[in-house]
Scaffold this active site. Structure first.
Site, PDB file in Angstrom:
ATOM      1  N   ASP A 409       0.860  -1.192   0.000  1.00 44.75           N
ATOM      2  CA  ASP A 409       0.000   0.000   0.000  1.00 44.75           C
ATOM      3  C   ASP A 409       0.898   1.245   0.000  1.00 44.75           C
ATOM      4  OD1 ASP A 409      -2.250   1.618   0.280  1.00 44.75           O
ATOM      5  OD2 ASP A 409      -2.362   1.358   2.460  1.00 44.75           O
ATOM      6  N   GLU A 412       2.701   4.987  -3.966  1.00 45.13           N
ATOM      7  CA  GLU A 412       2.758   5.982  -5.072  1.00 45.13           C
ATOM      8  C   GLU A 412       4.104   6.698  -5.107  1.00 45.13           C
ATOM      9  OE1 GLU A 412       0.288   5.721  -2.786  1.00 45.13           O
ATOM     10  OE2 GLU A 412      -0.997   4.568  -4.131  1.00 45.13           O
ATOM     11  N   ASP A 486      -9.041   3.550  -2.450  1.00 43.17           N
ATOM     12  CA  ASP A 486     -10.041   3.946  -1.453  1.00 43.17           C
ATOM     13  C   ASP A 486     -11.344   4.428  -2.062  1.00 43.17           C
ATOM     14  OD1 ASP A 486      -8.150   3.246   0.364  1.00 43.17           O
ATOM     15  OD2 ASP A 486      -7.498   5.301   0.766  1.00 43.17           O
TER      16      ASP A 486
END
Ligand code: MIG
Length: 858
Positions: A409, A412, A486
């Site tokens: 997770d 980025e 999300d």
């Protein structure tokens, strides 16, 4: 939140379109050219272009300055490049240059350096391709389009299937909210566009790992691509079919390896399951409730103050024992691992990261420290193989405990600062070719997943790893499945997941899916039921929800909803033999498991922007209900005959039908003529839980072949065809379908050494009879005792004969005896008719390599 104030009339409001910064210039006239190893170098008035074709069926255009281009590629490209023979031809009259390879041709117009790509069969790919440089040092391109050009691909984007009229940004972004049509960038960036025009497609892949924009909005007769850093290095991939483009693009950027079978099952997650006891209790509840479960996720609370590669000893006193116990229930554990490493001199990972020089730094040499969950943290520089290796080795912490899957997770990377990510000026060592983060931003997640994947593979002693990632770039499919971040428990987000995941699939990333039930905000029972129905047919199937939201486990909304959710999770496992074969196909061809209808019906305009239904493979059509209090929906059925999975009712395709969809029913259709290998869980023989769930490794003993025949008489078909006066008569009266059933141990890489079974099942369906051929093409595993066949669409009086024509040359022919269901259940061969669901069940003698079954329908 913004108010109306933001659109006050005295503010000049931009229309949303942007042009490049600085003044732009096309490259102008070609002043000279020179043949090079892989193609031609064009020297133009305002910049130079290398035109090459280093692999089949594509042309690469690379902008450069100076005399020679630097033709390195990013991590996206894995295909080996070669020097391929070509011929250059200058046509003085037409003032153009033709560069011709065996399978593709580039045409360059010398007066303005615009280019075209044409296939060897004369099909046009790109036209009017023109490159730009700006005074700011940016580069871009535009290419001709038409008002009827449709656009697919571009990976993980909001909005509908067809990207015409939209503009998107490639810049991996942690967008907690909002996921709405005007959000131009999400977590994954795949700069791969598929223009589709008049039934012909081509692909345009911009291999730029920094910020870029794809603009299909500003002009009707062109689309434009702009870059901020790194310049233009673009591959024009020829079609003409969408499938050709995807096959070629995934040859270039790689394909998903066959996932472990358990990863295709149902996954349960929550932010967070807080303790070992809670996790065990969760898994036991699934078991007692007879709801299949393949994996449970550990979100950030399992760690000691969010230190990756640790367990919080209070909450999880004995992770190994927990995992062993879960494994006995057939449940794997997938822990989250974020890139941020807590700055803490007493923490071994941080220390070894500093000592080994593994963290990103400023140009001046300071380790870049910024805030994420653990507080001040450092970020591994995955661009360096040495660091990737260090990260890989650390995975052993998990594999030693029995972990087979990792969830990456925040990669980025997401950072809690103003820019939401690592600042652009931070440096990446990049194996001795240092670059700024700005230039490499979009590959951070892919490189992290690659290191994770390799580490798991090394630690698993031959088992297939599973990695789930939030962020990625082109090629991410080689290492990880993608979940779409999300989302919220909004009906709109459920609907949007369809085109989003469909376009991910067209962009090479077939193993993807949304958080089922929605992550943030609060699910309702109805939403969970509907979303689970849909999710059961997505490639990646995980229920996940956020802190402080209403619980979302299958039983959270009472018995009715629990029953529906159970039924659809079971259905997922029933379809497993079919799904698994499709995953194998995708791993070989890149053609996605979950498909927009346009992929199979490219000449049907009704499919071009069809965003609320999809195909799984080519034979299963899924039409979810994605609105509350809705008990009917319109379904578009493409040409052919479609069988309602629930009722057996048949529909002529090429029209919209109104589907009944009470809460426990999601409209689901099977293409008539198809064979769907399924796990026998619907009680044909014993009503057991799907075997794929109970035992994900080894051959599925309960696989049966569900064959859907057309039960119309020839005259009825003829009459319909005459009425339509079209050319589908032949198709309808005598269709042939082949399905390749793929089976292996579901767990290891032995399939790569030939340890798998492949069986071709051919169905030829005509009015009087259906011929079903089962041919073993490859058999390295033994143990399956033959596949029972379940036929939908023939009369109770149907008779069945079989002929075995084995390699040894022995030919046998028999009429199968008609038995009662009970007798057939006990016996080894024969036929029986099941009045309940109007199916004919056929059990064939085992052990034949090549067997043909003829069903006389009446
Ligand atoms: O900022 O780990 O998208 O799935 O539950 C939140 C906590 C960080 C974001 C992920 C979400 C996960 C959550 N993470």
């Amino acid at each position: 939140m913004e108010t109306s104030e933001s659109i006050r009339p005295d503010k000049a409001v931009e229309t949303g379109t942007q042009t490049m910064e600085g003044s732009t210039a096309t490259l102008g006239r070609v002043l000279g050219y020179q043949a090079d190893k892989q193609g031609v170098l064009l020297y133009c008035e305002h910049g130079n272009i290398a035109v090459s074709s280093p692999v089949k069926e594509l042309v690469r255009f690379t902008l450069f300055t100076g005399t020679h281009p630097e033709l390195s590629t990013s991590v996206a490209v894995i295909e080996e490049f070669e020097s391929r023979h070509f011929e250059v031809d200058e046509d003085a009259d037409l003032n153009r240059l033709t560069v011709k390879w065996a399978d593709v041709t580039a045409v360059v117009h010398l007066q303005d350096s615009t280019c075209e790509v044409v296939t060897h069969t004369g099909q046009r790919a790109v036209e009017g391709l023109q490159f730009y440089q700006t005074t700011e040092g940016n580069a871009g391109l535009s290419a001709a389009a038409h008002p009827q050009t449709h656009y697919y691909g571009l990976g993980e984007k909001t909005s509908f299937l067809d990207k015409r009229g939209e503009s998107y940004t490639m810049w991996n972004s942690d967008v907690y909210a909002p996921h709405v049509p005007e959000i131009e960038a999400l977590y994954v960036s795949i700069p791969f566009l598929i223009p589709f025009d008049q039934n012909q497609a081509y692909g345009l892949f911009l291999d730029n790992t920094g910020h870029s924009t794809f603009d299909m909005r500003q002009f009707e007769d062109a689309f434009e691509v702009r870059t901020k850093t790194g310049g233009v290095d673009v591959y024009v991939i020829t079609g003409p079919l969408l499938k050709d483009v995807i096959r070629r693009y995934t040859a270039l950027t790689g394909r998903m390896p066959v996932p472990p079978k358990w990863a295709l099952g149902y996954h349960q997650s929550r932010y967070s399951y807080m303790s070992q006891d809670e996790v065990l209790e969760l898994a036991r509840t699934f078991r007692t409730k007879r709801i299949p479960l393949s994996a449970v996720y550990l979100d950030i609370h399992y760690m000691r103050d969010y230190r990756v590669f640790t367990f919080n000893g209070q909450r999880f006193p004995n992770p190994k024992a927990m995992m062993d116990e879960l494994m006995e229930m057939g449940v794997r554990v997938v822990p989250i691992v974020d890139p941020g490493v807590k700055q803490d001199a007493r923490y071994s990972i941080y220390r070894s990261g500093v000592e080994g020089n593994h963290f990103c730094r400023t140009l001046e040499g300071d380790i870049y420290i910024d805030d994420v969950w653990p507080g001040a943290s450092a970020f591994p520089d995955f661009t360096d193989d040495r660091t990737a290796q260090w990260w890989s080795e650390n995975q052993q912490f998990y594999t030693d405990l029995g972990v087979r899957g990792i969830w990456n997770d925040m990669n980025e990377p997401a950072v809690f600062n103003e820019s939401k990510t690592m600042p652009g000026h931070i440096m990446h060592h990049n194996n001795g070719n240092p670059k700024t983060h700005e230039e490499l931003h979009n590959v951070y997640g892919t490189l992290m997943s690659r290191a994770t994947y390799k580490g798991l593979k090394d630690g698993l002693g031959g088992e297939r790893p599973f990695v789930l990632t939030r962020s990625g770039y082109a090629g991410i499919q080689r290492y990880a499945a993608v979940w779409t971040g999300d989302n919220r428990s909004f009906w709109e987000h459920m609907a949007m997941a369809m085109p989003m995941v469909l376009n991910l699939g067209l962009s090479g990333v077939t193993f993807s899916g949304p958080d089922v039930g929605g992550f943030a905000h609060h699910a309702s029972g109805e939403l969970l039921a509907r979303w689970t129905q849909m999710g059961a047919f997505f490639p990646f199937f995980r229920n996940h929800s956020a802190l402080d939201t209403v619980r979302q486990e299958p039983w959270s909304f009472g018995e009715e909803i629990e029953g529906i959710v159970r039924r659809y999770i079971q259905l997922r496992y029933q379809f497993m033999p079919y799904l698994y074969s499709l995953f194998k196909e995708a791993s070989e061809t890149g053609v996605p498991v979950m498909r927009p209808l346009v992929l199979e019906y490219p000449d049907d305009v009704n499919t071009y922007n069809l965003s609320d239904e999809f195909l799984v493979g080519k034979d299963v059509l899924v039409a979810p209900v994605y609105r509350p209090d809705t008990r009917h929906r319109s379904v578009y059925l493409p040409k052919g005959i479609w069988v309602n999975y629930w009722t057996g009712k048949r529909y002529e395709g090429g029209q919209h039908v109104l589907a009944e969809a009470p809460l426990d029913t999601m409209p689901l259709y099977i293409r008539s003529g198809a064979v769907i290998p399924m796990d026998d869980a619907n009680g044909t023989f014993d009503g057991a839980l799907p075997a794929a769930f109970a035992e994900p490794s080894g051959l599925d003993q309960n696989t049966l072949l569900h064959v859907y025949l057309d039960n119309k008489s020839e005259s009825a078909l003829q009459a319909e065809s005459d009425a339509r006066m079209d050319d589908t008569v032949q198709d309808d009266v005598n269709r042939t379908t082949v399905f390749e059933l793929y089976e292996d141990d579901g767990t290891t890489f032995a399939y790569q050494d030939g340890v798998y079974n492949q069986t071709a099942i051919t169905v030829q369906d005509s009015a009087q009879e259906a011929v079903i051929k089962i041919e073993v093409q490859h058999q390295a595993l033994s143990g399956n005792n033959g596949y029972p066949i379940v036929v939908t669409g023939c009369a109770a009086t149907a008779t069945v004969t079989w002929v075995a024509n084995d390699k040894q040359g022995a030919v046998e022919q028999r009429v199968l005896e008609r038995l009662s269901l009970e007798q057939l259940r006990q016996g080894t061969q024969g036929t029986a008719y099941n009045e309940d669901d109007k199916t004919l069940i056929i059990k064939l003698p085992a052990g034949h390599q090549h067997i043909t079954v003829v069903v006389q329908k009446n």
